[in-house]
Design an enzyme around this catalytic site. Structure first.
Site, PDB file in Angstrom:
ATOM      1  N   SER A  50      28.782 -19.353 -19.475  1.00 26.60           N
ATOM      2  CA  SER A  50      28.695 -17.896 -19.651  1.00 26.60           C
ATOM      3  C   SER A  50      27.266 -17.510 -20.021  1.00 26.60           C
ATOM      4  O   SER A  50      26.423 -18.373 -20.299  1.00 26.60           O
ATOM      5  CB  SER A  50      29.640 -17.457 -20.774  1.00 26.60           C
ATOM      6  OG  SER A  50      29.161 -17.944 -22.014  1.00 26.60           O
ATOM      7  N   ASP A  83      29.654 -17.984 -14.998  1.00 28.10           N
ATOM      8  CA  ASP A  83      30.548 -16.874 -15.327  1.00 28.10           C
ATOM      9  C   ASP A  83      29.729 -15.604 -15.625  1.00 28.10           C
ATOM     10  O   ASP A  83      28.647 -15.685 -16.225  1.00 28.10           O
ATOM     11  CB  ASP A  83      31.315 -17.307 -16.596  1.00 28.10           C
ATOM     12  CG  ASP A  83      32.574 -16.519 -16.836  1.00 28.10           C
ATOM     13  OD1 ASP A  83      33.087 -15.900 -15.895  1.00 28.10           O
ATOM     14  OD2 ASP A  83      33.071 -16.550 -17.991  1.00 28.10           O
ATOM     15  N   HIS A  84      30.240 -14.445 -15.251  1.00 31.99           N
ATOM     16  CA  HIS A  84      29.679 -13.139 -15.639  1.00 31.99           C
ATOM     17  C   HIS A  84      28.157 -13.003 -15.555  1.00 31.99           C
ATOM     18  O   HIS A  84      27.508 -12.613 -16.549  1.00 31.99           O
ATOM     19  CB  HIS A  84      30.093 -12.787 -17.079  1.00 31.99           C
ATOM     20  CG  HIS A  84      31.535 -12.453 -17.230  1.00 31.99           C
ATOM     21  ND1 HIS A  84      32.078 -11.249 -16.844  1.00 31.99           N
ATOM     22  CD2 HIS A  84      32.575 -13.183 -17.714  1.00 31.99           C
ATOM     23  CE1 HIS A  84      33.373 -11.248 -17.087  1.00 31.99           C
ATOM     24  NE2 HIS A  84      33.714 -12.418 -17.604  1.00 31.99           N
ATOM     25  N   ASP A 105      29.013  -9.766 -12.013  1.00 35.20           N
ATOM     26  CA  ASP A 105      29.886  -8.803 -12.682  1.00 35.20           C
ATOM     27  C   ASP A 105      29.325  -7.393 -12.536  1.00 35.20           C
ATOM     28  O   ASP A 105      28.495  -6.953 -13.333  1.00 35.20           O
ATOM     29  CB  ASP A 105      30.023  -9.191 -14.159  1.00 35.20           C
ATOM     30  CG  ASP A 105      31.003  -8.288 -14.891  1.00 35.20           C
ATOM     31  OD1 ASP A 105      31.414  -7.258 -14.313  1.00 35.20           O
ATOM     32  OD2 ASP A 105      31.355  -8.604 -16.039  1.00 35.20           O
ATOM     33  N   HIS A 210      40.618 -12.848 -15.310  1.00 35.23           N
ATOM     34  CA  HIS A 210      39.821 -13.100 -16.524  1.00 35.23           C
ATOM     35  C   HIS A 210      40.698 -12.783 -17.732  1.00 35.23           C
ATOM     36  O   HIS A 210      41.731 -12.129 -17.602  1.00 35.23           O
ATOM     37  CB  HIS A 210      38.581 -12.198 -16.535  1.00 35.23           C
ATOM     38  CG  HIS A 210      37.489 -12.697 -15.638  1.00 35.23           C
ATOM     39  ND1 HIS A 210      36.260 -13.069 -16.113  1.00 35.23           N
ATOM     40  CD2 HIS A 210      37.468 -12.924 -14.307  1.00 35.23           C
ATOM     41  CE1 HIS A 210      35.508 -13.481 -15.093  1.00 35.23           C
ATOM     42  NE2 HIS A 210      36.221 -13.403 -13.983  1.00 35.23           N
ATOM     43  N   ASN A 253      40.579 -17.657 -15.998  1.00 36.92           N
ATOM     44  CA  ASN A 253      39.583 -17.956 -17.033  1.00 36.92           C
ATOM     45  C   ASN A 253      40.257 -17.908 -18.401  1.00 36.92           C
ATOM     46  O   ASN A 253      40.868 -16.879 -18.746  1.00 36.92           O
ATOM     47  CB  ASN A 253      38.477 -16.896 -17.025  1.00 36.92           C
ATOM     48  CG  ASN A 253      37.613 -16.937 -15.788  1.00 36.92           C
ATOM     49  OD1 ASN A 253      37.893 -17.660 -14.839  1.00 36.92           O
ATOM     50  ND2 ASN A 253      36.548 -16.153 -15.795  1.00 36.92           N
TER      51      ASN A 253
HETATM   52  P1  13P Z   1      39.624 -15.163 -22.654  1.00 37.49           P
HETATM   53  O1  13P Z   1      39.032 -16.183 -23.520  1.00 37.49           O
HETATM   54  O2  13P Z   1      39.955 -13.886 -23.307  1.00 37.49           O
HETATM   55  O3  13P Z   1      40.757 -15.762 -21.915  1.00 37.49           O
HETATM   56  O4  13P Z   1      38.515 -14.763 -21.535  1.00 37.49           O
HETATM   57  C1  13P Z   1      37.943 -15.747 -20.741  1.00 37.49           C
HETATM   58  C2  13P Z   1      37.146 -15.137 -19.651  1.00 37.49           C
HETATM   59  O5  13P Z   1      37.558 -14.211 -18.980  1.00 37.49           O
HETATM   60  C3  13P Z   1      35.839 -15.732 -19.367  1.00 37.49           C
HETATM   61  O6  13P Z   1      35.225 -15.138 -18.265  1.00 37.49           O
HETATM   62  O1  G3H Z   2      34.400 -13.446 -20.293  1.00 39.55           O
HETATM   63  C1  G3H Z   2      33.896 -14.270 -21.024  1.00 39.55           C
HETATM   64  C2  G3H Z   2      32.738 -13.950 -21.842  1.00 39.55           C
HETATM   65  O2  G3H Z   2      31.682 -13.490 -21.057  1.00 39.55           O
HETATM   66  C3  G3H Z   2      32.345 -15.149 -22.646  1.00 39.55           C
HETATM   67  O3  G3H Z   2      31.131 -14.859 -23.236  1.00 39.55           O
HETATM   68  O4  G3H Z   2      30.552 -17.122 -24.056  1.00 39.55           O
HETATM   69  O5  G3H Z   2      29.245 -15.125 -24.678  1.00 39.55           O
HETATM   70  O6  G3H Z   2      31.552 -15.458 -25.590  1.00 39.55           O
HETATM   71  P1  G3H Z   2      30.586 -15.685 -24.481  1.00 39.55           P
HETATM   72 ZN    ZN Z   3      35.618 -13.016 -18.101  1.00 37.33          ZN
END
Ligand code: 13P
Ligand code: G3H
Ligand code: ZN
Length: 327
Positions: A50, A83-84, A105, A210, A253
């Site tokens: 992420s 991710d994202h 995203d 997600h 996810n």
């Molecule tokens: P959650 O941890 O809420 O399941 O979200 C994970 C996610 O969507 C990462 O992209």
């Molecule tokens: O959807 C998931 C989040 O983008 C996770 O982000 O690793 O910064 O908590 P993070």
């Molecule tokens: Zn997500």
């Protein structure tokens, strides 16, 4: 085997009615937890990085090299995904760094702006054989330390045009889940009718969910029993996440349950073993709890356990298979 392009994984998941678990990793132990779980469950897996993890690890190239080195000796197939990604530059950097799959995203943009951004990313990514996940609609909850109340369900009438115009390879949809849960009295629900319509409008096309962690309260009970003060949040319960797999969802996810399992195990261990100061003792306990939670998701929620068969991959290994053709 181990490192494979995502196309073949999505195609098998779609055809065989299970989903790929996608789990965010950020250090050696979390990578071990996810890869060991996949190997033990004989399951394909998507390992994700992420934006938060990227900041945490500091050097993305080194972390990606580590991921690849750890995944390569495995028997089960692994895909490494970013991710994202927030903009084109981040996507470009991730593609150039060697991710075989990325998510752009654009969920906070207007429909047309989202299409334009995804198309720009896809044109660059597809040249290099990289898979592109896009998102239409937006989830409430936490992303990178910001809590968003914004909850815009995906409109099934929009998905055909979005996929055709943007040329994305898979689509994340907003149908009831949240990132990290929301404060509520009741569990959240999936709008199955909406998901069914989305799926009908995109036959053969892989959907992504997600916010797939169910925020199991027993972990929060343990964390708080052993001195924590974690707030109880609501999300979609596991049986409903499992139902989505029958409606075209091929990737789920899930992070918060793994993180809570990790934290609960370490809090408990440290309280019960106050004389221990060697971090290898308690991080191993956290890692194993993380691994067991991932195994649980694979066997009980997304049903990917036991699906790996070496023979399925022999002829297609390394080839990217797209499940829809774009004009
Ligand atoms: P959650 O941890 O809420 O399941 O979200 C994970 C996610 O969507 C990462 O992209
Ligand atoms: O959807 C998931 C989040 O983008 C996770 O982000 O690793 O910064 O908590 P993070
Ligand atoms: Zn997500």
């Amino acid at each position: 085997m181990a490192l494979v392009k995502p196309g073949i994984l999505f195609q098998k998941a779609y055809q065989e009615g299970y989903a790929l678990g996608a789990f965010n990793v950020f250090n050696l132990e979390s990578v071990q937890a996810v890869l060991r779980a996949a190997q033990m469950e004989r399951s394909a897996v998507i390992v994700q990085v992420s934006m938060g993890a990227r900041k945490y690890v500091g050097d993305l190239d080194i972390f990606l090299r580590l991921l690849k080195m750890m995944a390569e000796p495995l028997e089960v197939p692994v895909c490494i995904h970013h991710d994202h990604c927030t903009d084109f530059e981040i996507c470009k950097q991730s593609i150039d760094a060697g991710f075989s799959s990325i998510m752009i995203d654009g969920s906070k943009l207007t429909f047309k702006e989202n299409i334009r951004l995804v198309r720009k990313v896809a044109d660059y990514a597809h040249e290099k054989g990289v898979w592109v996940e896009a998102e239409l609609g937006s989830l409430p909850g936490f992303e990178d330390d910001f809590f968003s109340e914004d909850n815009q369900y995906t409109n099934p009438d929009d998905v055909g045009e979005f996929v055709r115009e943007s040329t994305c390879d898979s689509l994340a949809v907003a149908v009831g889940t949240s990132h990290g849960g929301v404060k509520a009295d009741q569990d959240l629900k999936i709008d199955m009718e909406r998901l069914q319509k989305i799926s009908n409008n995109l036959p053969g096309f892989p959907l992504v969910l997600h916010g797939g962690a169910s925020i199991t309260s027993s972990y929060i009970d343990t964390i708080n029993h052993y001195g924590g003060k974690v707030e109880y949040m609501k999300n979609v319960p596991e049986p409903l996440i499992r139902e989505t797999v029958k409606l075209g969802v091929c990737k789920v996810n899930m992070d918060v349950d793994n993180f809570n399992a990790y934290t609960a195990a370490i809090r408990r261990y440290m309280t019960e073993n106050p004389a221990i100061y060697d971090p290898r003792k308690y991080t191993a306990v956290g890692r194993d709890a993380f691994m067991n939670e991932v195994r649980h998701k694979m066997s009980e929620v997304i049903l990917s356990s036991g699906r790996y068969k070496a023979s399925d991959y022999a002829k297609d290994l390394g080839k990217s298979i797209r499940t829809v053709d774009h004009d």
